[in-house]
Design an enzyme around this catalytic site. Structure first.
Site, mmCIF file in Angstrom:
data_model
loop_
_atom_site.group_PDB
_atom_site.id
_atom_site.type_symbol
_atom_site.label_atom_id
_atom_site.label_comp_id
_atom_site.label_asym_id
_atom_site.label_seq_id
_atom_site.Cartn_x
_atom_site.Cartn_y
_atom_site.Cartn_z
ATOM 1 N N THR A 31 -10.120 3.400 -34.111
ATOM 2 C CA THR A 31 -10.728 2.000 -33.451
ATOM 3 C C THR A 31 -11.367 2.247 -32.364
ATOM 4 O O THR A 31 -12.559 2.055 -32.129
ATOM 5 C CB THR A 31 -9.797 0.884 -33.384
ATOM 6 N N THR A 59 -4.538 4.013 -33.439
ATOM 7 C CA THR A 59 -3.126 3.275 -33.205
ATOM 8 C C THR A 59 -2.102 3.285 -34.407
ATOM 9 O O THR A 59 -1.200 3.168 -34.290
ATOM 10 C CB THR A 59 -3.285 2.066 -32.450
HETATM 11 C C1 SIN Z 1 -6.562 3.275 -36.864
HETATM 12 O O1 SIN Z 1 -5.301 3.300 -36.668
HETATM 13 O O2 SIN Z 1 -7.328 4.178 -37.136
HETATM 14 C C2 SIN Z 1 -7.284 1.643 -36.773
HETATM 15 C C3 SIN Z 1 -6.476 0.911 -36.067
HETATM 16 C C4 SIN Z 1 -6.522 1.375 -34.364
HETATM 17 O O3 SIN Z 1 -6.924 2.478 -34.217
HETATM 18 O O4 SIN Z 1 -6.300 0.652 -33.838
#
Ligand code: SIN
Length: 358
Positions: free
Chosen positions: A22, A104
């Protein structure tokens, strides 16, 4: 993918490895629908360019894009590439610290993987490897990525209260050991650190630091990084009301090599699984127990005596226990090839028994 830099290879620098997430996401309607977006669209060099003007003077940055994915699609090949890149950078005298921008959703798996495969090297090289990410895409108002990246760069590049080399994570103004990450909230800005013992980025607290030092003292050998294609096949099975024997039996004709059981409470599982799990173990399938509760440790022989060969996972969550079991199976295979009579349980216990930071 390539490195981006206008400095010579020998100039001391912080290496930023981009994995996507993200933090590199873009929302088509950032004002109206900030949470409707695509992860992994912005290059790591552009993320660095956004904060370049506020990076402390004298800190040189080199960025390298390893992947640009939504981390829910993280593969074992991505982990192999990341682990090898981190090891190479830890051994490169010009690299003073490493920051990794990551999604995340599965940062939890990557945190344990890097601790288990590079934690000792980071410690002995006195370099910090810092994982970071964001909960909001890069183009929405109040995006958290730039401040997280800046905090991570500061932590990677400055001596902070004697904090030793090692593998850490930074989000929302706090830092923790990367092996303690676990995303346990869908939207909160500190989601991956919510349950982790952590310390403020600006002011490291002494009891956290002494916990870190206890982990560093105990972790005395990195495990080998499995080559792409060599990762053992391990599945997570969650026990629940109405669990059926077929959920386990289904796998017994496959080439699966291990199960992580996300049990209820202390990590016990439904009685309906006893018979097929006995058969699984007779077939040589490795078994580790953890708890689906989201917090607390799974202890040996609690609540019942463990079957011979089944390991309790300590404070490893199911996703971390899965990586630990894969690394342990691979390490035992490598050790046996080299004539050392070590078992996967020997390697798994090293990760499950690490001191808990309070
Ligand atoms: C991901 O894990 O690539 C999408 C969600 C995020 O980074 O919070």
């Amino acid at each position: 993918m390539s490195s981006k830099s206008n400095i010579s290879a020998n100039t001391p620098h912080i290496l930023i490895l981009g994995m996507g997430g993200t933090i590199a996401g873009l929302a088509p309607n950032p004002e109206d629908s900030p949470l409707q977006y695509e992860a992994g669209l912005v290059g790591v060099d552009a993320l660095v360019a956004q904060i370049q003007s506020v990076v402390p003077v004298g800190v040189n940055l080199v960025s390298r894009q390893l992947a640009n994915i939504n981390s829910r699609n993280l593969t074992e090949a991505h982990l192999t590439n990341l682990g090898l890149a981190v090891k190479e950078a830890l051994l490169d005298a010009a690299v003073k610290g490493i920051v990794i921008t990551h999604g995340t959703d599965t940062i939890e798996e990557t945190g344990l993987f890097l601790q288990a495969t590079c934690g000792k090297l980071a410690h002995t090289q006195s370099k910090r490897v810092i994982l970071t990410g964001a909960m909001l895409p890069s183009n929405v108002p109040g995006a958290d990525g730039p401040s997280n990246l800046l905090d991570a760069l500061r932590w990677a590049s400055t001596p902070i209260d004697n904090c030793p080399g090692g593998v850490y994570a930074v989000m929302d103004g706090r830092g923790c050991m990367a092996m303690d990450l676990a995303k346990r909230h869908a939207t909160a800005l500190n989601a991956p650190l919510q349950n982790a013992p952590s310390s403020s980025v600006g002011l490291i607290n002494p009891s956290w630091l002494s916990g870190v030092k206890a982990v560093q003292a105990t972790w005395n050998e990195d495990l080998p990084i499995p080559q792409e294609g060599e990762w053992p096949w391990v599945e997570i099975l969650t026990s629940h009301a109405g669990a059926r024997p077929e959920t386990v039996a289904h796998w017994l004709s496959s080439a699966v090599q291990g199960f992580v059981l996300a049990g209820s409470g202390h990590g016990g599982f439904h009685d309906g699984w006893i018979e097929p799990l006995d058969r699984a173990m007779l077939q040589g399938i490795a078994l580790a127990r953890t708890t689906r509760t989201g917090a607390g440790a799974t202890l040996r022989n609690i609540p019942e005596l463990d079957k011979l060969g089944c390991c309790a996972s300590g404070s490893l969550t199911a996703p971390r226990a899965r990586i630990a079991l894969q690394l342990a199976l691979n390490a035992a295979k490598q050790a046996n090839k080299a004539g050392k009579p070590l078992t996967w349980q020997d390697f798994f216990a090293r990760m499950a028994d690490l001191p808990e930071i309070k």
